[in-house]
Every structure is written in C-alpha cells, then in structure tokens.
Design a protein around this motif. Structure first.
Motif, PDB file in Angstrom:
ATOM      1  N   ILE A  91       0.859  -1.195   0.000  1.00  0.00           N
ATOM      2  CA  ILE A  91       0.000   0.000   0.000  1.00  0.00           C
ATOM      3  C   ILE A  91       0.889   1.236   0.000  1.00  0.00           C
ATOM      4  CG2 ILE A  91      -0.240  -0.063   2.547  1.00  0.00           C
ATOM      5  CD1 ILE A  91      -3.101   1.158   2.100  1.00  0.00           C
ATOM      6  N   SER A  92       0.465   2.240  -0.755  1.00  0.00           N
ATOM      7  CA  SER A  92       1.213   3.490  -0.822  1.00  0.00           C
ATOM      8  C   SER A  92       0.402   4.571  -0.116  1.00  0.00           C
ATOM      9  CB  SER A  92       1.428   3.838  -2.294  1.00  0.00           C
ATOM     10  OG  SER A  92       2.206   4.993  -2.420  1.00  0.00           O
ATOM     11  N   LEU A  93       1.012   5.215   0.869  1.00  0.00           N
ATOM     12  CA  LEU A  93       0.274   6.190   1.673  1.00  0.00           C
ATOM     13  C   LEU A  93       0.543   7.623   1.231  1.00  0.00           C
ATOM     14  CD1 LEU A  93       0.639   4.775   5.301  1.00  0.00           C
ATOM     15  CD2 LEU A  93      -1.010   4.178   3.524  1.00  0.00           C
ATOM     16  N   HIS A  94      -0.452   8.453   1.418  1.00  0.00           N
ATOM     17  CA  HIS A  94      -0.360   9.868   1.077  1.00  0.00           C
ATOM     18  C   HIS A  94      -0.441  10.652   2.377  1.00  0.00           C
ATOM     19  CE1 HIS A  94      -0.329  12.853  -1.992  1.00  0.00           C
ATOM     20  NE2 HIS A  94      -0.750  12.032  -2.933  1.00  0.00           N
ATOM     21  N   ILE A  95       0.577  11.472   2.629  1.00  0.00           N
ATOM     22  CA  ILE A  95       0.594  12.255   3.865  1.00  0.00           C
ATOM     23  C   ILE A  95       0.208  13.702   3.518  1.00  0.00           C
ATOM     24  CG2 ILE A  95       2.031  12.972   5.831  1.00  0.00           C
ATOM     25  CD1 ILE A  95       1.787   9.910   5.635  1.00  0.00           C
ATOM     26  N   ASP A 118       4.683   0.703   0.574  1.00  0.00           N
ATOM     27  CA  ASP A 118       5.382   1.153  -0.628  1.00  0.00           C
ATOM     28  C   ASP A 118       5.797   2.622  -0.446  1.00  0.00           C
ATOM     29  OD1 ASP A 118       5.832  -0.100  -3.355  1.00  0.00           O
ATOM     30  OD2 ASP A 118       5.050   1.866  -3.919  1.00  0.00           O
ATOM     31  N   ALA A 119       6.167   3.280  -1.529  1.00  0.00           N
ATOM     32  CA  ALA A 119       6.592   4.684  -1.461  1.00  0.00           C
ATOM     33  C   ALA A 119       5.557   5.537  -0.717  1.00  0.00           C
ATOM     34  CB  ALA A 119       6.776   5.220  -2.875  1.00  0.00           C
ATOM     35  N   VAL A 120       6.057   6.500   0.067  1.00  0.00           N
ATOM     36  CA  VAL A 120       5.153   7.472   0.698  1.00  0.00           C
ATOM     37  C   VAL A 120       5.093   8.715  -0.191  1.00  0.00           C
ATOM     38  CG1 VAL A 120       5.120   6.858   3.141  1.00  0.00           C
ATOM     39  CG2 VAL A 120       7.117   8.024   2.211  1.00  0.00           C
ATOM     40  N   ASN A 121       3.922   9.329  -0.209  1.00  0.00           N
ATOM     41  CA  ASN A 121       3.701  10.480  -1.094  1.00  0.00           C
ATOM     42  C   ASN A 121       3.500  11.750  -0.279  1.00  0.00           C
ATOM     43  OD1 ASN A 121       2.865   9.032  -3.911  1.00  0.00           O
ATOM     44  ND2 ASN A 121       2.194   7.860  -2.138  1.00  0.00           N
ATOM     45  N   LEU A 165       7.387   3.372   9.143  1.00  0.00           N
ATOM     46  CA  LEU A 165       6.558   2.282   8.619  1.00  0.00           C
ATOM     47  C   LEU A 165       7.354   1.229   7.848  1.00  0.00           C
ATOM     48  CD1 LEU A 165       3.599   4.430   7.272  1.00  0.00           C
ATOM     49  CD2 LEU A 165       3.486   2.817   9.166  1.00  0.00           C
ATOM     50  N   GLY A 166       8.577   1.591   7.458  1.00  0.00           N
ATOM     51  CA  GLY A 166       9.364   0.642   6.674  1.00  0.00           C
ATOM     52  C   GLY A 166       9.304   0.899   5.179  1.00  0.00           C
ATOM     53  N   SER A 167       8.832   2.076   4.775  1.00  0.00           N
ATOM     54  CA  SER A 167       8.883   2.426   3.340  1.00  0.00           C
ATOM     55  C   SER A 167      10.321   2.680   2.950  1.00  0.00           C
ATOM     56  CB  SER A 167       8.106   3.714   3.064  1.00  0.00           C
ATOM     57  OG  SER A 167       6.745   3.530   3.249  1.00  0.00           O
ATOM     58  N   LYS A 168      10.576   2.693   1.643  1.00  0.00           N
ATOM     59  CA  LYS A 168      11.944   2.910   1.174  1.00  0.00           C
ATOM     60  C   LYS A 168      12.033   4.006   0.108  1.00  0.00           C
ATOM     61  CE  LYS A 168      14.215  -0.201   3.544  1.00  0.00           C
ATOM     62  NZ  LYS A 168      14.490   0.417   4.821  1.00  0.00           N
ATOM     63  N   ALA A 169      10.933   4.702  -0.124  1.00  0.00           N
ATOM     64  CA  ALA A 169      10.979   5.749  -1.157  1.00  0.00           C
ATOM     65  C   ALA A 169       9.965   6.843  -0.878  1.00  0.00           C
ATOM     66  CB  ALA A 169      10.717   5.137  -2.524  1.00  0.00           C
ATOM     67  N   LEU A 170      10.345   8.038  -1.333  1.00  0.00           N
ATOM     68  CA  LEU A 170       9.441   9.189  -1.271  1.00  0.00           C
ATOM     69  C   LEU A 170       9.079   9.562  -2.702  1.00  0.00           C
ATOM     70  CD1 LEU A 170       8.246  11.841   0.114  1.00  0.00           C
ATOM     71  CD2 LEU A 170      10.480  12.877  -0.370  1.00  0.00           C
ATOM     72  N   THR A 171       7.777   9.696  -2.972  1.00  0.00           N
ATOM     73  CA  THR A 171       7.363  10.195  -4.285  1.00  0.00           C
ATOM     74  C   THR A 171       6.955  11.660  -4.148  1.00  0.00           C
ATOM     75  OG1 THR A 171       6.586   8.026  -4.983  1.00  0.00           O
ATOM     76  CG2 THR A 171       5.747   9.911  -6.207  1.00  0.00           C
ATOM     77  N   VAL A 172       7.577  12.502  -4.980  1.00  0.00           N
ATOM     78  CA  VAL A 172       7.227  13.921  -4.959  1.00  0.00           C
ATOM     79  C   VAL A 172       6.512  14.248  -6.263  1.00  0.00           C
ATOM     80  CG1 VAL A 172       8.114  16.275  -4.842  1.00  0.00           C
ATOM     81  CG2 VAL A 172       9.279  14.451  -3.589  1.00  0.00           C
ATOM     82  N   TRP A 173       5.251  14.574  -6.138  1.00  0.00           N
ATOM     83  CA  TRP A 173       4.543  15.121  -7.295  1.00  0.00           C
ATOM     84  C   TRP A 173       4.154  16.556  -6.961  1.00  0.00           C
ATOM     85  CZ3 TRP A 173      -0.657  16.852  -7.857  1.00  0.00           C
ATOM     86  CH2 TRP A 173      -0.873  17.428  -9.122  1.00  0.00           C
ATOM     87  N   TRP A 320       6.276  -0.346  -8.632  1.00  0.00           N
ATOM     88  CA  TRP A 320       5.064  -0.590  -9.437  1.00  0.00           C
ATOM     89  C   TRP A 320       3.855  -0.161  -8.635  1.00  0.00           C
ATOM     90  CZ3 TRP A 320       7.015  -1.746 -13.927  1.00  0.00           C
ATOM     91  CH2 TRP A 320       8.147  -2.576 -14.034  1.00  0.00           C
ATOM     92  N   MET A 321       3.132   0.786  -9.132  1.00  0.00           N
ATOM     93  CA  MET A 321       1.970   1.242  -8.375  1.00  0.00           C
ATOM     94  C   MET A 321       0.826   1.649  -9.297  1.00  0.00           C
ATOM     95  SD  MET A 321       1.912   4.157  -5.496  1.00  0.00           S
ATOM     96  CE  MET A 321       0.882   5.336  -6.311  1.00  0.00           C
ATOM     97  N   ILE A 322      -0.379   1.464  -8.818  1.00  0.00           N
ATOM     98  CA  ILE A 322      -1.546   1.974  -9.546  1.00  0.00           C
ATOM     99  C   ILE A 322      -1.815   3.386  -9.042  1.00  0.00           C
ATOM    100  CG2 ILE A 322      -4.049   1.688  -9.789  1.00  0.00           C
ATOM    101  CD1 ILE A 322      -3.519  -1.362  -9.559  1.00  0.00           C
TER     102      ILE A 322
END
Ligand code: RM4
Ligand code: MN
Ligand code: MN
Length: 424
Positions: A91-95, A118-121, A165-173, A320-322
C-alpha cells in the motif's frame, strides 16, 4: 473483514476443470512456462490509499458505500485484494491523508494482512487546515523562501513517517507551475525547485530513493515546473544516485510515445517506476488497460527488454503502483481489473521471442517485428495469470469471487452507506 481460505478453495474447486483445460492448452506452446509463472508469482503492484474510495470530478463526487473510514480500513481493503489476487501486497500512503496514529499497531495489521508499505507520497498541492502559508502559487518553486521552507519541511516529515513504517521511497509530485505567460520566470522556478529538492534529498536515509513524478498540465495550464520526463530527469541527474524519474501513464501530452520514454530512462538507470492508469484525453485516472491495452503491452515489452539488458530484478528493482480513482466503478472491483491488466501485459511481454524480435530489427523487417508483437498481444494469457494466482493461494477469478461473496455488501453492513475515504 477477512476472507476465509476455505471460501477461496471452494471457488477454485468449482472453476478448476475449466481452468485446467484452458491453461494446459496455452501452456503446451510455451517452453519456459514455469519460469514465466514464477515471475508472475513474484510480481506485486502497490495500491494507493486514495484509490480505495470513489474519486470525484471537478463537478461532483458520488460516494459509494462501505468505503474505508480510517487508515486501518484502507489496509483491510488492500488486504482483501491481496487475499484474492496475491499480486497486491503493498500500500502506498499519502501524507497527511494517512498519518498513522500508532505505528506499531499499523505495522502489525499490515503484516497480518501480508502487506508492505510502498513509497510514501507528499502533498504540497493542497493547503491543509492548520497550514500557515499557502501553496496557491506553488510550493518547492515558490518565489517566497518561507513557503519553500514549509514545503521542504513537509517532505522531510513524510520521510519520517515512511521510515517509521518501513517504506523505502518518497514520491514527490508537484502541482507547481503557472497558468499564464509571463507569470513565472522558468529558470528561477527550476532553480528554486532544485534547491528545495536538494534539501529533501539530503534528508533521505541511505537506503531510500526519491521519485520525481512529472505531469504535462493540470492544475497549472501554461507551464508545469516538472512538466515532462526531460525536466524530471534534469532534477534526478542533478540530485544524485538516489533520485529517479517516475512515469505516471496519464501525465503526458496526447499520443506521447511512453514506451520510448521508458526505454531511454531504463537505459540511463533513472527509471523509478510507474503509476499505472489509463486515459483517453488527459489525466483521466481510468482503470489500467481499459482504453489502450496495446500501449500497456508495448510499455511492458520495453520494460522487460530493458530490465533484462541491465540484469534487473523485475519484481523489486522498480516501483510498481496503480494511481487511479474515478467516479463510476466500485473501487475494489476497479483495482482488481487494474492489477489483472498489468499482470496480463507483463505476462505477454515475458512471452515475446526476444531473439526473433532482435533479428527482425537487425534486418529492418518491420512486418516480422509487428507479427511477433501482435501475435503475442492476441494470445489469451488469462489462464496463465489465473494459474499463478492459484499456485500462490489466490482466487481463480477474483472479480467473480468478490461479487459472489457480496463483499461490498458486507463492507457496507460493517461501515455504513455514507462513508467517505479520506483523500481527494
Ligand atoms: C496526481 C499525481 C500524484 C498523486 C495525486 C493524488 O495527479 O498523479 O501521483 O499523488 O494526483
Ligand atoms: Mn501519479
Ligand atoms: Mn495524476
């Protein structure tokens, strides 16, 4: 709610004979079927927390029923998908939409449900209630240093949540950009954004990555400060080895050749991964594969070829994310369809005869190249995906199971009819 394993077994039993007939037929023509199945079993697509509720348009939002009311319930929904298709284990979380109240209990729930984070946003495209300065004119690009600082601090905060949480990436949009000619000095906007990203980059833990997601237009309609893969790659190259370009399928101008973009980013070792969705006009966020399934296959064809050329692990080396959410479908049914479409394209790409395709390319044989690709695209590989699910303990037909077991009705009983998932 949890799905009982024996219900899945019963379902599989009732479909097994028919499934075997189809699978044996297609498998008999594939030399390396077991290795294909293993790759499919290993593959996983992360589900974004914001896709679990009904989305909206600029005009209205028609909520569904039984939508998750909390982070825990969002995890439970992804857990349902994972139990059914065994390919949605993250699951990818949005903060700040999804800030956990208690990390250890959320982590425990995730592991019970067989889910990873997965990646946090980060989110600097909206103003939050208690926020001091506004992002109306951008965040990391803002002409005012104090606004940039606030946005940088938010991103660093998101990394902290991710670490816990153990995520390993930050997604910046970023929605940063301008709506009118002359509004923005492009070079200054780029440099401000770069400096801000550099500060965020220096807060990344050693084993983390940062994904820079680009988007051609919307919400800004004249310029976007991370508007295309060229700009994203500029940032990623300047930032360093932990920075990568993220491709969201809906973030291009019409008719862009996304498969070519993917191939070159892979060649440069700068492809972060994907936000999968489909679209006809803009960032429509429709179900993956619902409009242009051939394009999706061509993208996977480049992915498999490019990852193999670099000796990469298909399942682990890219994200890989939707990224979809819309108004008319049940969000869980929609996600089952999206994951299925991704798996089908991946399976087909694995079946492409690379040697023959390479020969056709070396001989300038466009006819043969098209035959090779389209023969595979027209091969029905649905039973191969189903077999991979069966072998990993999932359901032969997840969507049918979801409907037969009246899962949405059960969720509605549990959660009510007027629930709204946090998010957009
Ligand atoms: C954007 C973009 C981002 C997502 C937000 C909600 O269009 O695709 O990835 O975080 O939407
Ligand atoms: Mn996206
Ligand atoms: Mn988008």
């Amino acid at each position: 709610m949890l799905i009982e394993k024996n219900k899945i077994d019963e379902h599989n039993q009732s479909l097994l004979k028919e499934h075997k007939r189809k699978f044996d037929f297609v498998a008999s023509e594939i030399k390396n079927i077991d290795s294909v199945l293993q790759k499919l079993i290993d593959f996983n697509v992360a589900i974004p927390s914001w896709a679990l509720g009904t989305g909206g348009t600029r005009f209205a939002r028609f909520s569904g029923s039984g939508e998750p009311r909390s982070l825990e319930e969002k995890l439970e929904d992804v857990g349902l998908l994972q139990a059914l298709n065994k390919s949605s284990g993250a699951i990818s979380l949005h903060i700040p939409w999804d800030i956990p109240k208690d990390y250890s209990s959320i982590k425990k729930l995730a592991s019970q449900l067989d889910l990873q984070f997965d990646a946090v946003n980060s989110n600097t495209f909206q103003d939050q209630n208690n926020q001091e300065l506004s992002y109306k004119f951008g965040s990391l690009q803002h002409v005012n240093k104090a606004v940039r600082k606030q946005a940088i601090e938010h991103n660093i905060e998101v990394i902290k949540h991710g670490v816990a949480l153990g995520s390993k990436a930050l997604t910046v949009w970023l929605s940063d950009g301008s709506c009118f000619p002359g509004q923005l000095n492009f070079r200054k906007a780029f440099q401000n954004t770069l400096e801000s990203l550099e500060e965020i980059y220096s807060a990344l833990p050693n084993d983390w990555k940062v994904f820079i997601e680009y988007k051609a237009f919307e919400p800004n309609f004249y310029s976007m400060t991370v508007g295309d893969w060229g700009q994203s790659l500029l940032y990623a190259n300047k930032l360093g080895p932990k920075a990568f370009t993220l491709v969201d399928l809906g973030h291009h101008l019409p008719n862009a050749n996304i498969e070519q973009i993917v191939s070159l980013l892979l060649m440069e070792g700068k492809l972060a991964g994907f936000h999968f969705n489909d679209s006809k006009y803009g960032d429509d966020d429709l179900t993956v594969g619902s409009i242009k399934p051939y394009q999706l296959f061509l993208i996977f064809n480049e992915l498999v070829e490019g990852m193999d050329a670099r000796g990469m692990n298909h399942a682990k080396d890219l994200g890989w994310m939707i990224d979809a959410s819309h108004n008319v479908k049940d969000p869980l049914e929609d996600l089952l369809q999206s994951v299925e479409a991704i798996m089908l394209s991946y399976a087909q790409a694995l079946l492409v005869d690379r040697k023959k395709l390479n020969e056709a390319q070396e001989n300038n044989d466009a006819v043969a190249a098209q035959e090779i690709l389209q023969n595979i695209f027209r091969t029905d590989v649905r039973s191969i995906i189903a077999e991979a699910r069966l072998r990993s303990g999932g359901a032969l037909n997840p969507l049918q199971f979801f409907r037969e077991q009246k899962i949405r009705e059960q969720l509605t009983k549990e959660r009510g009819t007027k629930t709204i998932a946090t998010g957009l």
